[in-house]
Design a protein around this motif. Sequence first.
Motif, PDB file in Angstrom:
ATOM      1  N   UNK A   1       0.802  -1.019   0.261  1.00 51.53           N
ATOM      2  CA  UNK A   1       0.448   0.044  -0.313  1.00 51.53           C
ATOM      3  C   UNK A   1       0.959   1.583  -0.209  1.00 51.53           C
ATOM      4  N   UNK A   2       0.042   2.401  -0.611  1.00 49.75           N
ATOM      5  CA  UNK A   2       0.875   3.486  -0.444  1.00 49.75           C
ATOM      6  C   UNK A   2       1.495   4.221   0.618  1.00 49.75           C
ATOM      7  N   UNK A   3       2.292   4.827   1.144  1.00 52.09           N
ATOM      8  CA  UNK A   3       2.783   6.122   1.942  1.00 52.09           C
ATOM      9  C   UNK A   3       2.860   6.603   2.219  1.00 52.09           C
ATOM     10  N   UNK A   4       3.025   7.522   2.368  1.00 53.84           N
ATOM     11  CA  UNK A   4       3.855   9.352   2.538  1.00 53.84           C
ATOM     12  C   UNK A   4       5.220   9.266   1.408  1.00 53.84           C
ATOM     13  N   UNK A   5       5.942   8.397   1.666  1.00 53.55           N
ATOM     14  CA  UNK A   5       7.343   8.612   1.153  1.00 53.55           C
ATOM     15  C   UNK A   5       7.516   7.728   0.101  1.00 53.55           C
ATOM     16  N   UNK A   6       6.265   6.716   0.102  1.00 55.39           N
ATOM     17  CA  UNK A   6       6.731   5.490  -0.931  1.00 55.39           C
ATOM     18  C   UNK A   6       5.065   4.816  -2.102  1.00 55.39           C
TER      19      UNK A   6
END
Length: 268
Positions: free
Chosen positions: A144-149
């Motif tokens: 899942x996406x994160x602010x960094x990835x």
Amino acid sequence: MPPPVLFAGLIDDAAVFPPGSHPIDVALARRFERSATTDARYVGSLLIPAAHVDRTLREVHPVPIVMIGRPGTPLDDALKAAREVTASGTHALAGIQVAHQDGWQRCLDLGVPVAIEVPADDFEQRLNDLVPQRFQTLAKLRTGSTPANPVPTPAQLAAFITACRDRELSFKLTGGMHHAITHDAGQERQFGFLNVLAAVDAALRADAPSAIAQLLDVESPEVIVDAVCALDDTHAHDVRTLFQSYGCCDVDDPINDLRTLGLIEEKK
């Protein structure tokens, strides 16, 4: 229906993590309620960040806990929280998960499975670091996406699965896989957990990485359901030996998908 082993304990309970972000008392109450039903067979350990450990340990019903140190969490904090679970006398430490970092090997002293999170764009050497301890250590990838990835591409996830297969290294996934079949959710592509099971089987059958990536991207329920229903007991066991589990913030979503697709029995 596929062999029962294919879905047993597949979905780790990440109810306190985003986007679900349930308060710990709500997460524990829902888990306790579910324990009296057949749905409990599909749910693995409760995933708890270090900041929630004190409240969790006040729960009187024994809970198998996996301590989570997300990227950015100091290793010492995750280890301290894990030791508090072990010392509780009530709850069982079922594992610890931390990011790949200097000193991660200290987690091995806990005597529980250790999952080490690696980045989707740079995992080869990090996986090599895990191989000497592969009987206690698993790889972990964020889907899942994160602010960094961002969400990994099908090609990246296929490469990760293949790399784990080649190293005989079991793995876990986390984030984004709320439903059975790959689909678009707003601005984010979300992998289906059935797609991943089918892709792992393809990897074990030595299919090309491009074919594995294609399976991960299939949006047709019929194609993916046919693929998982074709697994016999041996192949299902092998798939789950490689792909141990994945974290989901609302385990009812994937379980309901399995039921809607006719892959598990009605809830009892």
